[in-house]
Structure formats: C-alpha cells, structure tokens
Design a protein around this motif. Structure first.
Motif, PDB file in Angstrom:
ATOM      1  N   LEU A 196      39.490  38.776  40.334  1.00 29.79           N
ATOM      2  CA  LEU A 196      38.917  40.082  40.013  1.00 29.79           C
ATOM      3  C   LEU A 196      37.401  39.980  40.046  1.00 29.79           C
ATOM      4  O   LEU A 196      36.825  39.075  39.446  1.00 29.79           O
ATOM      5  CB  LEU A 196      39.365  40.530  38.626  1.00 29.79           C
ATOM      6  CG  LEU A 196      40.881  40.600  38.399  1.00 29.79           C
ATOM      7  CD1 LEU A 196      41.178  40.910  36.934  1.00 29.79           C
ATOM      8  CD2 LEU A 196      41.519  41.643  39.284  1.00 29.79           C
ATOM      9  N   CYS A 226      36.293  47.328  40.183  1.00 26.80           N
ATOM     10  CA  CYS A 226      36.898  46.007  40.052  1.00 26.80           C
ATOM     11  C   CYS A 226      37.802  45.801  41.258  1.00 26.80           C
ATOM     12  O   CYS A 226      38.827  46.478  41.394  1.00 26.80           O
ATOM     13  CB  CYS A 226      37.692  45.897  38.766  1.00 26.80           C
ATOM     14  SG  CYS A 226      38.607  44.350  38.590  1.00 26.80           S
ATOM     15  N   ALA A 248      40.375  43.584  43.342  1.00 25.85           N
ATOM     16  CA  ALA A 248      41.372  42.538  43.128  1.00 25.85           C
ATOM     17  C   ALA A 248      41.775  41.919  44.456  1.00 25.85           C
ATOM     18  O   ALA A 248      41.891  42.607  45.474  1.00 25.85           O
ATOM     19  CB  ALA A 248      42.598  43.110  42.432  1.00 25.85           C
ATOM     20  N   THR A 269      48.100  40.311  44.363  1.00 33.11           N
ATOM     21  CA  THR A 269      47.972  41.606  43.696  1.00 33.11           C
ATOM     22  C   THR A 269      49.301  42.328  43.553  1.00 33.11           C
ATOM     23  O   THR A 269      49.439  43.209  42.721  1.00 33.11           O
ATOM     24  CB  THR A 269      46.983  42.496  44.449  1.00 33.11           C
ATOM     25  OG1 THR A 269      47.413  42.616  45.811  1.00 33.11           O
ATOM     26  CG2 THR A 269      45.585  41.900  44.425  1.00 33.11           C
ATOM     27  N   MET A 284      46.153  47.382  35.201  1.00 31.41           N
ATOM     28  CA  MET A 284      44.774  46.892  35.148  1.00 31.41           C
ATOM     29  C   MET A 284      44.097  47.531  33.943  1.00 31.41           C
ATOM     30  O   MET A 284      44.358  48.688  33.614  1.00 31.41           O
ATOM     31  CB  MET A 284      44.012  47.282  36.414  1.00 31.41           C
ATOM     32  CG  MET A 284      44.614  46.730  37.692  1.00 31.41           C
ATOM     33  SD  MET A 284      44.292  44.996  37.900  1.00 31.41           S
ATOM     34  CE  MET A 284      42.549  45.037  38.309  1.00 31.41           C
ATOM     35  N   CYS A 327      37.035  43.517  33.601  1.00 30.22           N
ATOM     36  CA  CYS A 327      38.257  44.002  34.224  1.00 30.22           C
ATOM     37  C   CYS A 327      39.341  42.942  34.011  1.00 30.22           C
ATOM     38  O   CYS A 327      39.053  41.740  34.049  1.00 30.22           O
ATOM     39  CB  CYS A 327      37.987  44.210  35.712  1.00 30.22           C
ATOM     40  SG  CYS A 327      39.415  44.609  36.707  1.00 30.22           S
ATOM     41  N   ALA A 336      43.771  42.010  34.613  1.00 31.06           N
ATOM     42  CA  ALA A 336      45.043  42.342  35.265  1.00 31.06           C
ATOM     43  C   ALA A 336      46.207  41.834  34.424  1.00 31.06           C
ATOM     44  O   ALA A 336      46.175  40.717  33.910  1.00 31.06           O
ATOM     45  CB  ALA A 336      45.105  41.728  36.661  1.00 31.06           C
ATOM     46  N   GLY A 375      38.009  39.261  35.151  1.00 29.72           N
ATOM     47  CA  GLY A 375      36.814  39.160  35.964  1.00 29.72           C
ATOM     48  C   GLY A 375      35.691  38.509  35.183  1.00 29.72           C
ATOM     49  O   GLY A 375      35.855  38.129  34.016  1.00 29.72           O
TER      50      GLY A 375
END
Length: 125
Positions: free
Chosen positions: A4, A22, A24, A28, A34, A96, A98, A116
């Motif tokens: 990220l 953001c 990715a 993914t 997210m 950010c 995930a 991130g």
C-alpha cells in the motif's frame, strides 16, 4: 502480500480540503476492505473510515461523518479519502490499511493485515 502506498497529504488551512489516495498492489484479490486510520502526536492510532472492496459499503468515525468521504476504484486498486472542512484537530499521520477477512468490525486496527507508510496531514488555524 499486499503493498500500500499513500499520497496526497500536505498542509492546509482550517476549512480547506485534501484528497488522500492509497494505491494497492500485489495480492489485492484477497482484500475484504480498506481503511484509513490516523495517529496524532502523543495519541493512539484512530479509525477514520473504511470501505468494503466488493460492495463498497462505507463506515466512518463520528468525528469525520459529513466531512470525509471514502471511495474506491477497483479497476485502479486505489482507495481515496476526500477530506473537507478540515479542522486543526484533524492534524495527524494518515495510514491506509487493508483487511483480508470479515471480523464483524472495521474500526479495530488490529484486524487489518497490511499497512502503508503513512502521509502527513497538517491543518493550521
């Protein structure tokens, strides 16, 4: 693995706007949702907003409801955070994250697997 990369942070005056992005990459397809979190100096990381990747369902912290909007572009594997009516108390590093599975909540940072590097948002009065 999911990588990220955030962008879009900066310095604005109170009442201004910023849009964070953001991007990715990697696995993914394993993403369930997210989220955006923020961490101000001396404070813990706080939930800001989240969006489910498939359905686009959104969730917000009370403090940003009506001012921030989270969205995603599945074709670009990118999630956005539109920040309007910014306040000095919004000043923080924004991260950010995930999430690869549904856990019943989107506000718990520990349920997100990938993060991130963060982007600084500074709002002056």
């Amino acid at each position: 693995q999911v990588q990220l990369v955030e962008s879009g942070g900066g310095s604005v005056q109170a009442g201004g706007s910023l849009r964070l992005s953001c991007a990715a990459s990697g696995r993914t397809f394993s993403t369930h949702a997210m989220g955006w979190f923020c961490q101000a100096p001396g404070k813990e990381c706080e939930f800001v907003a989240a969006i489910t990747w498939s359905a686009g369902n959104t969730y917000y912290a009370d403090s940003v409801t009506g001012r921030f909007t989270i969205s995603r572009d599945t074709a670009k594997n990118t999630v956005y955070l539109q920040m309007n009516s910014l306040k000095p108390e919004d000043t923080a590093v924004y991260y950010c994250a995930a999430k690869t599975y549904y856990s019943g909540t989107y506000v718990y940072a520990g349920s997100y697997t990938y993060w991130g590097q963060g982007t600084q948002v500074t709002v002056s009065s």
